[in-house]
Design a protein around this motif. Structure first.
Motif, PDB file in Angstrom:
ATOM      1  N   THR A 124      -4.740   3.729  12.949  1.00 20.69           N
ATOM      2  CA  THR A 124      -5.549   4.340  11.897  1.00 20.69           C
ATOM      3  C   THR A 124      -6.054   5.707  12.313  1.00 20.69           C
ATOM      4  O   THR A 124      -6.025   6.663  11.518  1.00 20.69           O
ATOM      5  N   GLU A 125      -6.508   5.825  13.544  1.00 20.25           N
ATOM      6  CA  GLU A 125      -7.004   7.110  14.023  1.00 20.25           C
ATOM      7  C   GLU A 125      -5.874   8.133  14.106  1.00 20.25           C
ATOM      8  O   GLU A 125      -6.073   9.318  13.797  1.00 20.25           O
ATOM      9  N   SER A 158      -5.191   9.327  10.640  1.00 22.17           N
ATOM     10  CA  SER A 158      -6.211  10.274  10.207  1.00 22.17           C
ATOM     11  C   SER A 158      -5.857  11.690  10.619  1.00 22.17           C
ATOM     12  O   SER A 158      -6.018  12.639   9.848  1.00 22.17           O
ATOM     13  N   ARG A 210      -4.640  14.771   7.879  1.00 23.20           N
ATOM     14  CA  ARG A 210      -5.841  15.618   7.788  1.00 23.20           C
ATOM     15  C   ARG A 210      -5.777  16.613   6.638  1.00 23.20           C
ATOM     16  O   ARG A 210      -6.781  16.861   5.960  1.00 23.20           O
ATOM     17  N   ASN A 237      -7.328   9.837   2.546  1.00 24.00           N
ATOM     18  CA  ASN A 237      -8.318   9.586   3.592  1.00 24.00           C
ATOM     19  C   ASN A 237      -8.068   8.230   4.226  1.00 24.00           C
ATOM     20  O   ASN A 237      -7.476   7.336   3.606  1.00 24.00           O
ATOM     21  N   SER A 264      -9.758   5.083   6.878  1.00 26.07           N
ATOM     22  CA  SER A 264     -10.905   4.490   7.562  1.00 26.07           C
ATOM     23  C   SER A 264     -10.449   3.306   8.399  1.00 26.07           C
ATOM     24  O   SER A 264      -9.600   2.522   7.959  1.00 26.07           O
ATOM     25  N   LYS A 277     -15.902   7.852   2.842  1.00 25.47           N
ATOM     26  CA  LYS A 277     -14.795   8.477   3.581  1.00 25.47           C
ATOM     27  C   LYS A 277     -15.062   8.523   5.081  1.00 25.47           C
ATOM     28  O   LYS A 277     -14.781   9.519   5.757  1.00 25.47           O
ATOM     29  N   LEU A 285     -14.305   7.801   8.816  1.00 25.80           N
ATOM     30  CA  LEU A 285     -13.122   7.505   9.624  1.00 25.80           C
ATOM     31  C   LEU A 285     -13.298   6.192  10.369  1.00 25.80           C
ATOM     32  O   LEU A 285     -12.397   5.361  10.412  1.00 25.80           O
ATOM     33  N   ARG A 286     -14.480   5.989  10.960  1.00 27.00           N
ATOM     34  CA  ARG A 286     -14.702   4.842  11.833  1.00 27.00           C
ATOM     35  C   ARG A 286     -16.032   4.201  11.488  1.00 27.00           C
ATOM     36  O   ARG A 286     -17.066   4.873  11.444  1.00 27.00           O
TER      37      ARG A 286
END
Length: 265
Positions: free
Chosen positions: A165-166, A169, A173, A178, A180, A228, A230-231
């Motif tokens: 997932t990261e 992201s 970008r 988006n 998460s 929104k 990310l983490r």
């Protein structure tokens, strides 16, 4: 991404957190496609939702790559557009050490938790990129950053979800999609039963004050999507252990070892 008026797919929609996600998304004005391998569980969700006309169900084995890609193709044809996906479905492993864990159990955990999430993302992403706004939520676990004895493969699968997932992201970008990753601690669900396992941890001895309810977990997952983020670390135990792990991973690992040992029969 605000969920009102959006079309959202939720995996694991037949029970637990997945069911609560479906119900809360419907209450917020979303159209929901609930995905599960268990048709009876999906029917129960439909009944609880009052046969809401904005709820649709699909029986899919997310660990089957061909089945997932066929489902996604059909979903786009049937529903027209999909604005978001919440990859919530997951199982744990039997509470045994790696040396005692059969390979078929290992493969099942990885196929559902990691590859199931990967297949859903890979299959839906081309369509999500065409939307004015879209969102992917992948549910990881506290076990994905903090090793839990007897759950090493489960932890590895959830760590893979977190890093996937990261990485997404970063790759997305400059797009309209988006991403998460939600990292929950303990949740009071039937995941052990749904994973077809028994374990040595006593429910009576477990600290229920630290557990999230499925309702609260779903609320926080949707909030992560709408804000929104990310983490998102959710749950008292997860937030405490995240802080401790950052300060001293050895200390945090020792603490979780003591907790698990104290709760064994």
């Amino acid at each position: 991404m605000k969920v009102q008026g959006k079309n959202i797919v939720v995996t694991g929609g037949g029970n637990g957190v997945g069911r609560e996600l479906v119900l809360q998304l419907l209450n917020k004005g979303a159209m929901v496609v609930a995905v599960d391998i268990n048709p009876d569980a999906l029917e129960e969700t439909v009944g609880i939702a009052g046969k809401n006309p904005k709820l649709f169900t699909e029986v899919v084995d997310i660990s089957n790559k061909e089945a997932v890609f066929a489902f996604v193709k059909n979903a786009i044809e049937k529903y027209g557009i999909i604005d978001g996906i919440i990859n919530n479905a997951g199982i744990i492993q039997p509470f045994v050490h790696l040396n005692e864990l059969e390979m078929d159990r290992i493969e099942r955990v990885m196929n559902i938790n990691f590859y199931g999430t990967l297949y859903m993302v890979k299959a839906f992403l081309p369509y999500l990129l065409k939307r004015p706004e879209a969102h992917i939520v992948n549910v990881s676990s506290m076990g994905g950053f903090l090793p839990v004895p007897g759950q090493s493969v489960y932890g590895a699968s959830k760590a893979a979800v977190k890093l996937l997932t990261e990485g997404l992201s970063s790759e997305l970008r400059d797009t309209n999609v988006n991403v998460s990753v939600v990292i929950p601690g303990g949740i009071a669900t039937d995941i052990k039963k749904n994973s077809n396992i028994s374990n040595k941890v006593s429910a009576e001895n477990s600290n229920t004050n630290m557990l999230l309810t499925p309702e609260k977990a779903a609320e926080l997952i949707i909030k992560s999507m709408e804000k929104k983020k990310l983490r998102a670390y959710i749950g008292k135990d997860c937030n405490v252990m995240n802080i401790l792990y950052k300060i001293s991973s050895v200390f945090a690992m020792g603490m979780i070892n003591k907790v698990m040992a104290a709760n064994e029969h």
